[in-house]
Design a protein around this motif. Structure first.
Motif, PDB file in Angstrom:
ATOM      1  N   SER A  72       0.825  -1.189   0.000  1.00 29.18           N
ATOM      2  CA  SER A  72       0.000   0.000   0.000  1.00 29.18           C
ATOM      3  C   SER A  72       0.869   1.252   0.000  1.00 29.18           C
ATOM      4  N   GLU A  73       0.233   2.399  -0.293  1.00 27.05           N
ATOM      5  CA  GLU A  73       0.968   3.660  -0.293  1.00 27.05           C
ATOM      6  C   GLU A  73       1.562   3.953   1.076  1.00 27.05           C
ATOM      7  N   ASN A  74       0.817   3.637   2.131  1.00 25.11           N
ATOM      8  CA  ASN A  74       1.315   3.876   3.482  1.00 25.11           C
ATOM      9  C   ASN A  74       2.547   3.021   3.771  1.00 25.11           C
ATOM     10  N   GLU A  75       2.500   1.742   3.357  1.00 27.55           N
ATOM     11  CA  GLU A  75       3.638   0.856   3.560  1.00 27.55           C
ATOM     12  C   GLU A  75       4.844   1.330   2.759  1.00 27.55           C
ATOM     13  N   HIS A  76       4.554   1.848   1.533  1.00 26.80           N
ATOM     14  CA  HIS A  76       5.633   2.377   0.705  1.00 26.80           C
ATOM     15  C   HIS A  76       6.292   3.574   1.381  1.00 26.80           C
ATOM     16  N   ASP A  77       5.470   4.474   1.965  1.00 27.34           N
ATOM     17  CA  ASP A  77       6.002   5.658   2.641  1.00 27.34           C
ATOM     18  C   ASP A  77       6.852   5.269   3.851  1.00 27.34           C
ATOM     19  N   VAL A  78       6.397   4.277   4.607  1.00 28.24           N
ATOM     20  CA  VAL A  78       7.143   3.816   5.777  1.00 28.24           C
ATOM     21  C   VAL A  78       8.486   3.238   5.346  1.00 28.24           C
ATOM     22  N   GLU A  79       8.482   2.442   4.269  1.00 21.02           N
ATOM     23  CA  GLU A  79       9.720   1.844   3.752  1.00 21.02           C
ATOM     24  C   GLU A  79      10.675   2.925   3.270  1.00 21.02           C
ATOM     25  N   GLU A  80      10.140   3.939   2.595  1.00 17.98           N
ATOM     26  CA  GLU A  80      10.975   5.021   2.080  1.00 17.98           C
ATOM     27  C   GLU A  80      11.580   5.829   3.220  1.00 17.98           C
ATOM     28  N   ALA A  91      12.197   4.796   6.248  1.00 20.54           N
ATOM     29  CA  ALA A  91      13.206   3.967   6.913  1.00 20.54           C
ATOM     30  C   ALA A  91      14.506   3.970   6.120  1.00 20.54           C
ATOM     31  N   PHE A  92      14.380   3.928   4.791  1.00 20.56           N
ATOM     32  CA  PHE A  92      15.562   3.966   3.934  1.00 20.56           C
ATOM     33  C   PHE A  92      16.286   5.298   4.071  1.00 20.56           C
ATOM     34  N   LEU A  93      15.545   6.404   4.057  1.00 23.34           N
ATOM     35  CA  LEU A  93      16.150   7.730   4.182  1.00 23.34           C
ATOM     36  C   LEU A  93      16.814   7.912   5.547  1.00 23.34           C
ATOM     37  N   LYS A  94      16.201   7.363   6.582  1.00 14.43           N
ATOM     38  CA  LYS A  94      16.782   7.463   7.922  1.00 14.43           C
ATOM     39  C   LYS A  94      18.126   6.751   7.962  1.00 14.43           C
ATOM     40  N   SER A 113      26.628  20.952   4.141  1.00 19.18           N
ATOM     41  CA  SER A 113      25.609  21.998   4.097  1.00 19.18           C
ATOM     42  C   SER A 113      24.259  21.369   3.773  1.00 19.18           C
ATOM     43  N   ASP A 114      23.171  22.117   4.072  1.00 18.25           N
ATOM     44  CA  ASP A 114      21.832  21.611   3.776  1.00 18.25           C
ATOM     45  C   ASP A 114      21.666  21.340   2.281  1.00 18.25           C
ATOM     46  N   GLU A 115      22.252  22.203   1.457  1.00 13.46           N
ATOM     47  CA  GLU A 115      22.119  22.030   0.005  1.00 13.46           C
ATOM     48  C   GLU A 115      22.810  20.744  -0.463  1.00 13.46           C
ATOM     49  N   ARG A 116      24.024  20.522   0.045  1.00 13.26           N
ATOM     50  CA  ARG A 116      24.754  19.310  -0.351  1.00 13.26           C
ATOM     51  C   ARG A 116      24.040  18.059   0.152  1.00 13.26           C
ATOM     52  N   ARG A 117      23.531  18.132   1.375  1.00 14.72           N
ATOM     53  CA  ARG A 117      22.828  16.990   1.954  1.00 14.72           C
ATOM     54  C   ARG A 117      21.567  16.674   1.142  1.00 14.72           C
ATOM     55  N   ASN A 118      20.791  17.700   0.797  1.00 15.08           N
ATOM     56  CA  ASN A 118      19.546  17.488   0.053  1.00 15.08           C
ATOM     57  C   ASN A 118      19.816  16.936  -1.346  1.00 15.08           C
ATOM     58  N   THR A 119      20.875  17.446  -1.990  1.00 17.04           N
ATOM     59  CA  THR A 119      21.219  16.963  -3.336  1.00 17.04           C
ATOM     60  C   THR A 119      21.599  15.492  -3.291  1.00 17.04           C
ATOM     61  N   TYR A 120      22.396  15.135  -2.301  1.00 23.61           N
ATOM     62  CA  TYR A 120      22.838  13.740  -2.168  1.00 23.61           C
ATOM     63  C   TYR A 120      21.653  12.828  -1.874  1.00 23.61           C
ATOM     64  N   VAL A 121      20.817  13.205  -0.921  1.00 27.87           N
ATOM     65  CA  VAL A 121      19.677  12.375  -0.535  1.00 27.87           C
ATOM     66  C   VAL A 121      18.726  12.190  -1.714  1.00 27.87           C
ATOM     67  N   GLN A 122      18.494  13.256  -2.490  1.00 26.55           N
ATOM     68  CA  GLN A 122      17.590  13.157  -3.628  1.00 26.55           C
ATOM     69  C   GLN A 122      18.141  12.204  -4.688  1.00 26.55           C
ATOM     70  N   SER A 123      19.463  12.271  -4.892  1.00 20.15           N
ATOM     71  CA  SER A 123      20.100  11.387  -5.868  1.00 20.15           C
ATOM     72  C   SER A 123      19.966   9.922  -5.455  1.00 20.15           C
ATOM     73  N   VAL A 124      20.255   9.655  -4.175  1.00 21.13           N
ATOM     74  CA  VAL A 124      20.166   8.287  -3.667  1.00 21.13           C
ATOM     75  C   VAL A 124      18.723   7.790  -3.706  1.00 21.13           C
ATOM     76  N   LEU A 125      17.776   8.660  -3.335  1.00 26.67           N
ATOM     77  CA  LEU A 125      16.367   8.280  -3.322  1.00 26.67           C
ATOM     78  C   LEU A 125      15.866   7.961  -4.729  1.00 26.67           C
TER      79      LEU A 125
END
Length: 315
Positions: free
Chosen positions: A2-10, A12-15, A26-38
């Motif tokens: 389900s969408e809720n299960e998908h959000d929980v999995e995502e 957990a992965f980001l954490k 920096s916040d910008e570098r962190r956000n760019t990296y996280v978005q790329s990995v996601l």
């Protein structure tokens, strides 16, 4: 999912990802990296889901419509296993005239099946492959290394292979590989094929198994020996060369099987003519895997051949 299960999995992965990022980013570098990995993770997840659905459709089609050509092949009780081998296993003691260890290397060979039965099995494999072609199904190959062959569990051999493990492989393993912790509780069974216009060889590797059974089915061929180069744990698979007394070349003979540890490094030498098919049965043990994983990166189990190298260097 389900969408809720998908959000929980995502989440957990980001954490997990963000927990290991440097604190001075920096916040910008962190956000760019996280978005790329996601983005990469989402693509992989979609691919994995699509692959799972495709495989299930493939297996469902086979279960519904495939009719075996030779039903007796799928029943272990109908397999004409070498009677001397069966009698030896009933006695529960090793007989070197029946099961022969090659040069104290931990590779054991024995007569397993008559050649006529091997040919019948080859014919069934060809029948299944042609059935897949006729029905527009793309075959799932045995593994990432072999481009030709079939997975036996996909078209009805699962119970038969379990019976081979319970009646042949596990009793023999208890006799010759006493450090492997029973039971052998799962498997991957498949056929590999080598020919001049197909796969000709297989590179140096270990198997995803505690113990491997390898049966030569035929047909007429030259070359294609099995080379073995020493048992190694995960820490030493690619870091140590084989000792001279660990290296052997095993000539395949139709109807003959060999049994070896999954961690016994080996390769298939190039075939020089003809066509060779082998039945491979990777036999796994959850208990043995757990014991292997308990060793740290700086230690290895006593069955690893690296210990013998250390002893020789200390002399």
């Amino acid at each position: 999912m389900s969408e809720n299960e998908h959000d929980v999995e995502e989440q957990a992965f980001l954490k997990e990802v963000t927990a290991h990022l440097p604190s001075d980013w920096s916040d910008e570098r962190r956000n760019t990296y996280v978005q790329s990995v996601l983005t990469s993770w989402q693509k992989h997840r979609t691919h994995s889901r699509d692959e799972l659905q495709s495989r299930e459709k493939y297996l469902s089609t086979i279960r519904q419509y495939f009719k075996p050509q030779s039903l007796e092949l799928y029943d272990f009780k109908q397999w004409p296993i070498n009677e001397n081998l069966l009698a030896m296993l009933v006695r529960g003691s090793l007989d070197s005239d029946i099961v022969n260890q090659i040069q104290s290397t931990g590779v054991y060979t024995f007569s397993f099946l008559p050649t006529t039965f091997c040919q019948t099995l080859i014919n069934e494999i060809a029948y299944f492959e042609q059935w897949c072609v006729d029905n527009g199904l793309e075959l799932y190959r045995p593994n990432s290394m072999n481009k030709y062959g079939v997975i036996l569990d996909h078209f009805g051999f699962g119970k038969c292979l379990n019976d081979i493990i319970n009646n042949i492989v596990e009793p023999l393993t208890r006799l010759v590989f006493t450090h492997v912790i029973p039971p052998l509780d799962s498997h991957h069974g498949f056929i590999v094929e080598y020919a001049m216009d197909k796969d000709r060889k297989l590179d140096f590797h270990v198997d995803e198994a505690a113990v491997t059974l390898n049966v030569c089915l035929g047909t007429d061929f030259t070359g294609g020996q099995l080379y073995f180069g020493g048992v190694r744990c995960a820490s030493h698979i690619g870091t140590t060369k084989p000792r001279a007394d660990e290296e052997i070349y095993l000539e395949h003979q139709v109807g003959t099987a060999c049994l070896h540890l999954g961690n016994h490094r080996h390769r298939a030498m190039p075939i020089t003519s003809g066509r060779r098919l082998n039945l491979i049965l990777w036999c796994r043990s959850a208990n043995f895997d757990a014991a292997k994983n308990n060793h740290g990166s700086k230690t290895c189990p006593t069955w690893c051949g690296f210990h013998q190298i250390e002893k020789k260097e200390d002399i």
